[in-house]
Design an enzyme around this catalytic site. Structure first.
Site, PDB file in Angstrom:
ATOM      1  N   ASN A 103      92.668  43.183  19.123  1.00 20.79           N
ATOM      2  CA  ASN A 103      91.534  43.370  18.220  1.00 20.79           C
ATOM      3  C   ASN A 103      90.642  42.135  18.119  1.00 20.79           C
ATOM      4  O   ASN A 103      89.449  42.253  17.856  1.00 20.79           O
ATOM      5  CB  ASN A 103      92.056  43.748  16.825  1.00 20.79           C
ATOM      6  CG  ASN A 103      90.990  43.617  15.758  1.00 20.79           C
ATOM      7  OD1 ASN A 103      90.076  44.434  15.664  1.00 20.79           O
ATOM      8  ND2 ASN A 103      91.073  42.559  14.950  1.00 20.79           N
ATOM      9  N   TYR A 169      77.488  38.907  24.229  1.00 21.34           N
ATOM     10  CA  TYR A 169      78.456  39.811  23.606  1.00 21.34           C
ATOM     11  C   TYR A 169      78.622  41.089  24.424  1.00 21.34           C
ATOM     12  O   TYR A 169      79.746  41.542  24.674  1.00 21.34           O
ATOM     13  CB  TYR A 169      78.036  40.139  22.176  1.00 21.34           C
ATOM     14  CG  TYR A 169      78.999  41.070  21.479  1.00 21.34           C
ATOM     15  CD1 TYR A 169      80.285  40.653  21.153  1.00 21.34           C
ATOM     16  CD2 TYR A 169      78.626  42.377  21.162  1.00 21.34           C
ATOM     17  CE1 TYR A 169      81.183  41.516  20.527  1.00 21.34           C
ATOM     18  CE2 TYR A 169      79.514  43.236  20.527  1.00 21.34           C
ATOM     19  CZ  TYR A 169      80.786  42.803  20.215  1.00 21.34           C
ATOM     20  OH  TYR A 169      81.674  43.655  19.603  1.00 21.34           O
ATOM     21  N   LYS A 173      81.998  42.644  26.273  1.00 20.68           N
ATOM     22  CA  LYS A 173      82.546  43.967  26.004  1.00 20.68           C
ATOM     23  C   LYS A 173      82.473  44.873  27.238  1.00 20.68           C
ATOM     24  O   LYS A 173      83.320  45.758  27.406  1.00 20.68           O
ATOM     25  CB  LYS A 173      81.840  44.602  24.804  1.00 20.68           C
ATOM     26  CG  LYS A 173      82.214  43.947  23.478  1.00 20.68           C
ATOM     27  CD  LYS A 173      83.729  43.992  23.232  1.00 20.68           C
ATOM     28  CE  LYS A 173      84.116  43.420  21.892  1.00 20.68           C
ATOM     29  NZ  LYS A 173      85.579  43.499  21.638  1.00 20.68           N
ATOM     30  N   VAL A 202      80.181  48.776  12.400  1.00 23.20           N
ATOM     31  CA  VAL A 202      81.278  48.626  11.440  1.00 23.20           C
ATOM     32  C   VAL A 202      80.945  47.450  10.529  1.00 23.20           C
ATOM     33  O   VAL A 202      80.679  46.346  11.012  1.00 23.20           O
ATOM     34  CB  VAL A 202      82.621  48.351  12.141  1.00 23.20           C
ATOM     35  CG1 VAL A 202      83.751  48.299  11.111  1.00 23.20           C
ATOM     36  CG2 VAL A 202      82.905  49.396  13.200  1.00 23.20           C
TER      37      VAL A 202
END
Length: 271
Positions: A103, A169, A173, A202
């Site tokens: 995570n 980023y 990913k 989120v």
């Protein structure tokens, strides 16, 4: 009878990186509620200890008789030397790990190419990519020996769709997405499961970190819509882990209802 049957997680041992807050913390607590043992990794010891307390409370409240062992390990996933010594820090009674949840990850800044600090590039790759790969390699060896186990990687819509102001980023990913896909193909002749959870928006510490502590700027990202929470994604992770052994949730893309892609979202105007 509960539709969400988590009985397969009773007595299982789960390792969660980045467990001190947000998705990681919510995931650790939900596994604890499901009757699992949980090993929590993060840099912030005080925050980890609070999550461990929440795990113990959730396990007690659930009234399950299995699991209930919780361990915290201070570890920076971006530091390869710390990962190399991780196994020595895992309690001897929790070394039969069943599920690894990668995570830990973050984004820093919105600068565009040509104006991105080298330190920011290196730190994002160190945690989001190199750390995830090293943790995975460490445990896949043991999983292969047992012909069992589950790797769950936290990807992102950013791993599917690039956007301006997120070049580094999204690159990290995309790397997670490619690595996870290759790993699943390499393990197709085993009983080891591989899952990628790909969240959209989120609301955790994520945007606050991205905007370098500017909470006002972070809050504007979510104005006018209801974003996902860490708990929402934790439920997806625990659900994937609780499927029958022959069922592998290869990937799941999760949006709030008012998001349709990395850049397409509806934010209601202020009244």
């Amino acid at each position: 009878m509960s539709v969400f049957n988590a009985s397969r997680l009773l007595g299982k041992t789960v390792l969660v990186t980045g467990a001190s807050a947000g998705i990681g913390a919510a995931t650790a607590v939900l596994f604890a509620r499901a009757g699992s043992n949980v090993i929590m990794l993060a840099r912030r010891t005080d925050a980890l200890n609070k999550v461990a307390e929440a795990c113990a409370a959730a396990h007690k409240e659930a009234g399950v008789q299995q699991g209930g062992k919780f361990a915290t390990i201070q570890l920076d996933v971006g530091d390869q030397s710390q990962i190399a010594s991780l196994w020595d820090k895992v309690p001897s009674d929790l070394r039969n790990i069943d599920v690894v949840v990668n995570n830990a990850g973050f984004v820093l800044g919105v600068e565009q190419v040509g104006a991105i600090a080298q330190a920011d590039i290196e730190s994002m790759f160190a945690v989001n990519v190199f750390g995830l790969i090293s943790i995975t390699q460490l445990f896949v060896k043991a999983f292969k020996e047992r012909n069992a186990g589950h790797i769950i990687n936290l990807g992102s819509i950013a791993g599917i769709e690039a956007y301006a102001g997120g070049s580094i980023y999204t690159a990290t990913k995309h790397a997670v997405n490619a690595f996870t896909g290759s790993l699943m193909r390499e393990l197709v002749n085993t009983n080891i499961r591989v899952t990628e959870i790909q969240p959209g928006m989120v609301e955790t510490e994520f945007s606050i970190i991205r905007f370098r502590g500017n909470k006002e700027a972070a809050d504007k990202v979510y104005e006018g819509l209801q974003p996902l929470t860490g708990q929402d994604i934790a439920e997806e992770i625990v659900w994937a882990a609780s499927r029958p052994p022959h069922v592998n949730i290869a990937s799941t893309l999760v949006f709030p209802v008012n998001q349709a892609s990395a850049t397409v979202k509806y934010q209601a105007p202020k009244q």
